[in-house]
Design a protein around this motif. Structure first.
Motif, PDB file in Angstrom:
ATOM      1  N   GLY A 208     -20.180  42.616 -11.509  1.00 26.04           N
ATOM      2  CA  GLY A 208     -18.942  42.184 -10.881  1.00 26.04           C
ATOM      3  C   GLY A 208     -18.564  43.045  -9.690  1.00 26.04           C
ATOM      4  N   PRO A 209     -17.529  42.625  -8.959  1.00 23.78           N
ATOM      5  CA  PRO A 209     -17.065  43.400  -7.808  1.00 23.78           C
ATOM      6  C   PRO A 209     -16.397  44.695  -8.258  1.00 23.78           C
ATOM      7  CG  PRO A 209     -15.586  41.573  -8.246  1.00 23.78           C
ATOM      8  CD  PRO A 209     -16.748  41.404  -9.168  1.00 23.78           C
TER       9      PRO A 209
ATOM     10  N   ALA B 271     -15.349  45.545   1.785  1.00 26.70           N
ATOM     11  CA  ALA B 271     -16.275  44.761   0.973  1.00 26.70           C
ATOM     12  C   ALA B 271     -16.769  43.531   1.722  1.00 26.70           C
ATOM     13  CB  ALA B 271     -15.603  44.342  -0.333  1.00 26.70           C
ATOM     14  N   GLU B 272     -15.969  43.035   2.664  1.00 26.16           N
ATOM     15  CA  GLU B 272     -16.366  41.869   3.438  1.00 26.16           C
ATOM     16  C   GLU B 272     -17.178  42.247   4.671  1.00 26.16           C
ATOM     17  OE1 GLU B 272     -12.771  39.929   4.392  1.00 26.16           O
ATOM     18  OE2 GLU B 272     -12.206  39.628   2.302  1.00 26.16           O
ATOM     19  N   GLY B 273     -17.356  43.550   4.922  1.00 27.20           N
ATOM     20  CA  GLY B 273     -18.112  43.979   6.088  1.00 27.20           C
ATOM     21  C   GLY B 273     -17.330  43.915   7.375  1.00 27.20           C
TER      22      GLY B 273
ATOM     23  N   PRO C  66      -8.231  35.483  -4.807  1.00 30.02           N
ATOM     24  CA  PRO C  66      -8.913  36.651  -4.263  1.00 30.02           C
ATOM     25  C   PRO C  66      -7.923  37.689  -3.786  1.00 30.02           C
ATOM     26  CG  PRO C  66      -9.115  34.787  -2.769  1.00 30.02           C
ATOM     27  CD  PRO C  66      -8.366  34.303  -3.972  1.00 30.02           C
ATOM     28  N   PRO C  67      -8.290  38.963  -3.819  1.00 32.80           N
ATOM     29  CA  PRO C  67      -7.393  40.013  -3.375  1.00 32.80           C
ATOM     30  C   PRO C  67      -7.219  39.983  -1.875  1.00 32.80           C
ATOM     31  CG  PRO C  67      -9.535  40.909  -3.852  1.00 32.80           C
ATOM     32  CD  PRO C  67      -9.585  39.468  -4.245  1.00 32.80           C
ATOM     33  N   PRO C  68      -6.199  40.683  -1.378  1.00 35.61           N
ATOM     34  CA  PRO C  68      -5.975  40.668   0.059  1.00 35.61           C
ATOM     35  C   PRO C  68      -7.047  41.442   0.795  1.00 35.61           C
ATOM     36  CG  PRO C  68      -4.506  42.223  -1.008  1.00 35.61           C
ATOM     37  CD  PRO C  68      -5.229  41.492  -2.107  1.00 35.61           C
ATOM     38  N   ALA C  69      -7.218  41.118   2.044  1.00 33.61           N
ATOM     39  CA  ALA C  69      -8.143  41.845   2.906  1.00 33.61           C
ATOM     40  C   ALA C  69      -7.435  42.167   4.203  1.00 33.61           C
ATOM     41  CB  ALA C  69      -9.386  41.005   3.184  1.00 33.61           C
TER      42      ALA C  69
ATOM     43  N   ARG D  66      -2.372  42.519   9.238  1.00 32.10           N
ATOM     44  CA  ARG D  66      -2.037  41.541   8.227  1.00 32.10           C
ATOM     45  C   ARG D  66      -3.145  41.498   7.188  1.00 32.10           C
ATOM     46  NH1 ARG D  66       2.091  38.360   9.029  1.00 32.10           N
ATOM     47  NH2 ARG D  66       1.300  36.792   7.605  1.00 32.10           N
ATOM     48  N   ALA D  67      -2.740  41.236   5.967  1.00 24.18           N
ATOM     49  CA  ALA D  67      -3.703  41.075   4.879  1.00 24.18           C
ATOM     50  C   ALA D  67      -3.670  39.634   4.434  1.00 24.18           C
ATOM     51  CB  ALA D  67      -3.336  41.983   3.699  1.00 24.18           C
ATOM     52  N   HIS D  68      -4.815  39.121   4.082  1.00 21.23           N
ATOM     53  CA  HIS D  68      -4.886  37.742   3.633  1.00 21.23           C
ATOM     54  C   HIS D  68      -6.011  37.604   2.637  1.00 21.23           C
ATOM     55  CE1 HIS D  68      -8.549  36.770   5.976  1.00 21.23           C
ATOM     56  NE2 HIS D  68      -8.067  37.661   6.811  1.00 21.23           N
ATOM     57  N   ALA D  69      -5.993  36.507   1.910  1.00 26.49           N
ATOM     58  CA  ALA D  69      -7.061  36.202   0.978  1.00 26.49           C
ATOM     59  C   ALA D  69      -8.112  35.397   1.711  1.00 26.49           C
ATOM     60  CB  ALA D  69      -6.509  35.398  -0.207  1.00 26.49           C
ATOM     61  N   PRO D  70      -9.306  35.921   1.931  1.00 23.78           N
ATOM     62  CA  PRO D  70     -10.280  35.253   2.788  1.00 23.78           C
ATOM     63  C   PRO D  70     -10.706  33.888   2.273  1.00 23.78           C
ATOM     64  CG  PRO D  70     -11.270  37.083   1.605  1.00 23.78           C
ATOM     65  CD  PRO D  70      -9.801  37.174   1.390  1.00 23.78           C
ATOM     66  N   GLU D  71     -10.753  33.704   0.942  1.00 21.01           N
ATOM     67  CA  GLU D  71     -11.191  32.412   0.442  1.00 21.01           C
ATOM     68  C   GLU D  71     -10.040  31.410   0.385  1.00 21.01           C
ATOM     69  OE1 GLU D  71     -13.786  35.617  -1.280  1.00 21.01           O
ATOM     70  OE2 GLU D  71     -11.652  35.278  -1.074  1.00 21.01           O
TER      71      GLU D  71
END
Length: 754
Positions: A572-573, A721-723, A240-243, A256-261
């Protein structure tokens, strides 16, 4: 089994080896919907729950059609197979691990190509596997007697009254439908009953599976099939892309950015894009399945001579007519593929194609469609690359030498053993060849042995990475209609220090053309029309865990076109959620009077990208808003007086089609700014201008260099996108990122169609 093609294969397979039809049948399975209380191996329950056919491609993996695997929507199925054809059936639960396309079609529409699904067994089972072709489908099997077309066999299951029966036969390839991921083979000259969808389509001359049945015609014989090579369109990795994470208040705080999944370590949102030294991704299903497939057949070959051991597929292939149409015999190829399957996979499709282009006589294998992803794909592309057997053998040997000495980003437990097996294969194989070939390969091996240890793979952030370029050009005589073209741009060199003298524009890079359309596509249809071509381009440019940058070149008055919000595929996203997306002006800076706009552009780029310890760092300047009220953007002359490390920020950009907003961005471009940030929207008090100003200026200051901005904007879009409420201030944010060291191609001949 009943097919005439299978009978021909049986006649060819003389001796003690099982006929090809037996091997195909042993690996062909039935797919059933999982329903509590139903036994799919029973005569009545099996008919009620039967969905279609499939076949084993690797230990505990089944390949079938997406429309078969997802027919009941849940993704949980039962796989029924006969360890011995005609013997008692075995039932194993399975789950759909991946499907293409991912979402079912709308009611009344058929499944779009490639219509593939991989089913993972939920508990281990002892079973056979088909042998998948590693080379492209060719015309070597054309028939005689006035019939044209490539002759192939097929197998599967179908409903025969109140029972399920095996079914097989032969079909002729009449042609193709579509191109790339949309391609299907048109089949004719035999019935394809309901239920054989997902079953294997095989080459009876070479003894390998080349496709799977997709559909049948309703009023005449034949249907369509999908090549197994379309599996290369599977997602490169499920990364998954960073968030963006919440940014603590106060100066000097770091978001910080991270991949939530993925709950592994995060990456600083302010870090340079792309992140350095990405670790190989173990979750690439294409690599996992194909490497498991090749190791399976290598192991079966090693044990085939033992009493009671299952037969090796290669021994049956060796007595077929097609064994002589490719370099080396089936046993040698099986051992080679097994050793390649033990190596860590190529770092990326781009890396593999570059390797093929660098090896004499192997460049044509880099142009296969779909592009090569695994070591076996590069090998298969060489089988048809030369007119003579000697040329094909030499190309394969050179390729194997290059793979053997490719620097590894990591080593698996079996890597050293696999490299030793490759050396043994090379020495044993070359010993039987002509002296000139033997001498060249031996000398090449000695040269590599005497050379110093190669450096580790280069950090992809430092000049080796390609980006995808999408150019959209409005047709002036058609309202909201665009021509477009897609290509790969090589990464530019690092910018010079901020104090270095300005230089003129560099020679345009040589982009690699991929797709183009000059017939005019309405704006409303662009997202759907571009989804497939862009996906194929990203396959070439993405690195494991690190998606490629998408650069979108637009005329100035449409720079607000929200390409980052377009879906990556049906349902798709959005593209901006999956990868960094930036826009660029298609026209160079202009404007009369004042400093040279070209020289000023280079000065500003160097200052905004200076990451030296004592560099001042970039600073955001809001230019069109005062206390929540829209004000005109300063004139071009006033903009040129701003400090070179300034990054313009626009709070009231209205978006595509708004004349005032288009004029604002045109002034920024003519002022020499290659980097600017804005947000699209309608304005008004509810837009929280003060919050946008504060957060935008703070994030730019933390980034210090504009090199980090594509990754920062990507992280913000992912958080939206994750709210994530802390990211709402960035709703509609867009980034101008126009690298003068990577100018757009200036003439159409650079993008001539392939």
């Amino acid at each position: 089994m009943t097919g005439e093609g299978a009978t021909g294969a049986r006649g060819a397979a003389a001796g003690d080896e099982p006929p090809l039809e037996h091997l195909i049948a042993a690996a062909t399975v039935r797919i059933h919907g999982r329903r509590p209380g139903y036994d799919p191996s029973g005569p009545d329950e099996g008919v009620r729950t039967f969905l279609g056919s499939g076949f084993f491609v690797a230990p505990n993996w089944v390949l079938t059609c997406a429309h078969v695997a997802l027919a009941e929507g849940g993704g949980l199925v039962d796989v029924v197979h006969e360890p011995e054809p005609g013997g008692p059936p075995a039932v194993v639960p399975g789950e759909v691990a991946v499907a293409l396309p991912e979402t079912p079609p709308r009611p009344g529409e058929g499944w779009a190509a490639p219509d593939l699904a991989l089913i993972r067994l939920q508990k281990p089972a002892d079973h056979a596997c088909v042998h998948l072709a590693e080379q492209p489908l060719t015309d070597h099997g054309r028939q005689s007697g006035g019939r044209s077309g490539l002759l192939l066999g097929f197998a599967g299951w179908f409903r025969s009254g109140h029972r399920l029966s095996r079914y097989d036969g032969t079909v002729t390839v009449l042609g193709r439908i579509g191109w790339g991921a949309d391609e299907e083979l048109r089949l004719g000259d035999d019935d394809l009953p309901d239920g054989v969808s997902g079953g294997p389509v095989f080459d009876p001359h070479r003894g390998e599976v080349v496709a799977l049945v997709k559909s049948r015609r309703t009023r005449e014989q034949g249907g369509t099939a999908v090549r197994t090579g379309q599996l290369r369109h599977l997602p490169v990795a499920a990364v998954p892309p960073p968030a963006a994470a919440p940014a603590p208040a106060g100066s000097g705080a770091h978001s910080r950015a991270h991949a939530p999944e993925d709950h592994g370590p995060g990456h600083p949102a302010g870090a340079a894009w792309p992140p350095p030294d990405p670790a190989p991704d173990p979750g690439d299903l294409y690599q996992e399945v194909l490497r498991g497939h090749d190791r399976f057949h290598r192991d079966r070959l090693r044990h085939a001579d033992r009493d009671g051991a299952p037969p090796a597929w290669a021994d049956t292939q060796a007595v077929l007519d097609g064994a002589r149409t490719v370099p080396f015999g089936p046993r040698e190829r099986t051992l080679l593929l097994g050793a390649l399957g033990e190596l860590p996979p190529p770092p990326s499709t781009a890396g593999l194609t570059e390797l093929l282009r660098s090896v004499p006589g192997c460049a044509s294998a880099a142009r296969t469609v779909p592009p090569p992803r695994a070591w076996r794909d590069g090998l298969g592309g060489l089988y048809e690359s030369h007119a003579t057997d000697e040329g094909r053998r030499l190309a394969v040997l050179r390729y194997v030498v290059a793979v053997l000495h490719t620097p590894r980003s990591h080593h698996d437990p079996g890597t050293a053993e696999a490299e030793a097996a490759l050396r043994t294969w090379l020495h044993r194989t070359t010993a039987a060849l002509d002296r000139p070939v033997r001498g060249e390969i031996t000398a090449e091996l000695r040269r590599h042995a005497a050379a110093p240890a190669p450096p580790p793979p280069q950090d992809p952030a430092r000049g080796t990475r390609h980006s995808v370029l999408l150019e959209l050009t409005r047709r002036p005589w058609e309202q909201d209609s665009f021509d477009w073209r897609i290509g790969l741009l090589p990464a530019p060199g690092p910018p010079r220090p901020a104090g270095a003298p300005a230089e003129g524009p560099p020679d345009p890079p040589e982009p690699e053309p991929l797709h183009d359309d000059h017939t005019g596509t309405p704006l409303a249809e662009l997202p759907a029309r571009l989804a497939g071509p862009l996906a194929r381009a990203f396959t070439l440019a993405d690195e494991p865990g690190t998606p490629a940058l998408l650069q979108v070149a637009l005329e100035r008055d449409v720079l607000g076109l929200p390409v980052d919000t377009w879906p990556a595929g049906p349902g798709g996203p959005p593209l901006g959620r999956l990868r960094p997306v930036v826009v660029r002006p298609a026209e160079p800076p202009g404007g009369a009077g004042g400093p040279d706009p070209v020289a000023d552009r280079y000065h500003r780029w160097r200052w905004t990208h200076d990451d030296a310890p004592l560099a001042p760092g970039i600073r955001g300047r809001v230019l069109d808003c005062e206390a929540g009220t829209r004000v005109p953007v300063p004139s071009t002359d006033q903009l040129r007086s701003l400090a070179h490390a300034s990054v313009p920020v626009l709070c009231h950009y209205r978006g595509y089609g708004h004349a005032g907003s288009a004029e604002a961005l045109a002034r920024l471009v003519d002022g020499g700014f290659g980097v600017a940030l804005w947000r699209r929207g309608t304005g008004g008090p509810e837009r929280m201008c003060a919050e946008f100003h504060r957060r935008a200026e703070a994030e730019l200051a933390r980034a210090r260099t504009a090199q980090r901005l594509p990754g920062l904007v990507h992280a913000l879009r992912a958080a939206l996108a994750e709210g994530r409420t802390d990211s709402f201030w960035a709703d509609g944010v867009a980034l101008l990122y126009d690298d003068p060291h990577q100018p757009l191609p200036g003439s159409d001949d650079l993008f001539a169609p392939l």
